[in-house]
Design an enzyme around this catalytic site. Structure first.
Site, PDB file in Angstrom:
ATOM      1  N   ASP A  12      -1.940  -0.647  -8.550  1.00 32.97           N
ATOM      2  CA  ASP A  12      -1.346   0.538  -7.809  1.00 32.97           C
ATOM      3  C   ASP A  12      -2.418   1.274  -7.185  1.00 32.97           C
ATOM      4  O   ASP A  12      -3.545   1.431  -7.737  1.00 32.97           O
ATOM      5  CB  ASP A  12      -0.380   1.365  -8.610  1.00 32.97           C
ATOM      6  CG  ASP A  12       0.223   2.277  -7.991  1.00 32.97           C
ATOM      7  OD1 ASP A  12       0.723   2.505  -6.777  1.00 32.97           O
ATOM      8  OD2 ASP A  12      -0.027   3.461  -8.837  1.00 32.97           O
ATOM      9  N   ASP A  14      -1.805   5.210  -5.820  1.00 29.80           N
ATOM     10  CA  ASP A  14      -1.520   6.597  -5.982  1.00 29.80           C
ATOM     11  C   ASP A  14      -1.052   6.539  -7.551  1.00 29.80           C
ATOM     12  O   ASP A  14      -0.177   6.095  -7.942  1.00 29.80           O
ATOM     13  CB  ASP A  14      -0.136   6.972  -5.275  1.00 29.80           C
ATOM     14  CG  ASP A  14      -0.361   8.476  -5.001  1.00 29.80           C
ATOM     15  OD1 ASP A  14      -1.317   9.015  -4.701  1.00 29.80           O
ATOM     16  OD2 ASP A  14       0.851   9.069  -5.343  1.00 29.80           O
TER      17      ASP A  14
END
EC number: 5.4.2.8
Length: 256
Positions: A12, A14
């Site tokens: 991922d 963020d």
């Protein structure tokens, strides 16, 4: 030691490689460079490529073997766009109009200390909704995030949308600090796995921060074909990547 081509470390962006909506630290760039010599690497996120470039860098597609912006609805391999789909082709214009009107009416009734702009953001893979508006400053973002923990604005809105659109194909999950992701069933981050499976990969290690139920990393974190690893911030990601490498016998990040 030769690179393990059967294994991919998938990240991922963020909150995992960078703090929320912030630039990725130089330390993480060096980590990825070291890691790529050991296994395949990829990134997956709900945002479009432009936003991911803002956080990781304009050379993001050169850093990774695979890029999955918008949860993999856009798929890049070795810097080249391989495929792309659009949510409007699934939902249709009439349904989207009905959905957008409901969202705007609902948001108008939420009493927040401040509201900014860009409350609904259309992306190829999803509709992103933000009660405060995505144009808020970093300081305003953090204030909303803390307030939302107490008042549950996003949680209540998800409940309302699930009830109103229960007969549709849409799924709703809380994303990041200020928004809600709305997408067709199966268009969460597990969407990228259909591409990965075609690449001869057998072992998928996913690192993400929003792994709790209702978070936008939840589905891929709990997928039966994925080794899910929950992280709290970029420093935690670094530590857990190092631990995972040692656990599978590929040495730590500094061992090349």
């Amino acid at each position: 030691m030769a690179r393990d081509e059967k294994t991919i470390f998938l990240f991922d962006v963020d909150g995992t490689l960078s703090e929320s909506r912030a630039k990725m630290p130089e330390k993480m760039g060096k980590m990825l460079e070291s890691l790529r010599r050991k296994v395949r690497i990829g990134f997956v996120g709900g945002s479009d490529l432009a936003k991911q470039k803002e956080q990781v860098g304009d050379n993001i597609l050169e850093i990774f073997d695979y890029g999955f912006p918008e949860n993999g609805v856009s798929f890049y391999k070795n810097g080249t766009l391989e495929s792309q789909e659009k949510i409007i082709d699934v939902l249709g214009e009439e349904f989207y109009k009905e959905f957008a009107n409901f969202v705007l009416r609902y948001l108008s009734d939420i009493d927040l200390p401040i509201k900014r702009g860009n409350f609904i953001e259309y992306r190829n893979s999803m509709i992103n909704i933000s009660p405060i508006g995505r144009n808020c400053s970093r300081e305003e973002r953090m204030k909303f995030f803390e307030l939302d923990k107490k008042e549950k604005f996003r949680e209540k809105m998800v409940t309302a949308m699930r009830d109103r659109f229960k007969d549709s194909c849409l799924v709703f999950s809380i994303g990041g600090q200020i928004s809600i992701d709305c997408f067709p069933k199966g268009w969460d981050k597990t969407y990228c796995l259909r591409h990965i499976k075609k690449e001869g990969v057998e072992n998928v290690y996913f690192f993400g921060d929003m792994t709790m139920e209702g978070g936008n990393d939840y589905e891929i974190y709990n997928h039966k074909d994925v080794h899910g690893i929950s992280v709290g911030n970029p420093d935690d990601t670094y530590r857990k990547v190092d631990q995972a490498l040692k656990k599978i016998g590929l040495g730590g990040l500094e061992e090349n």
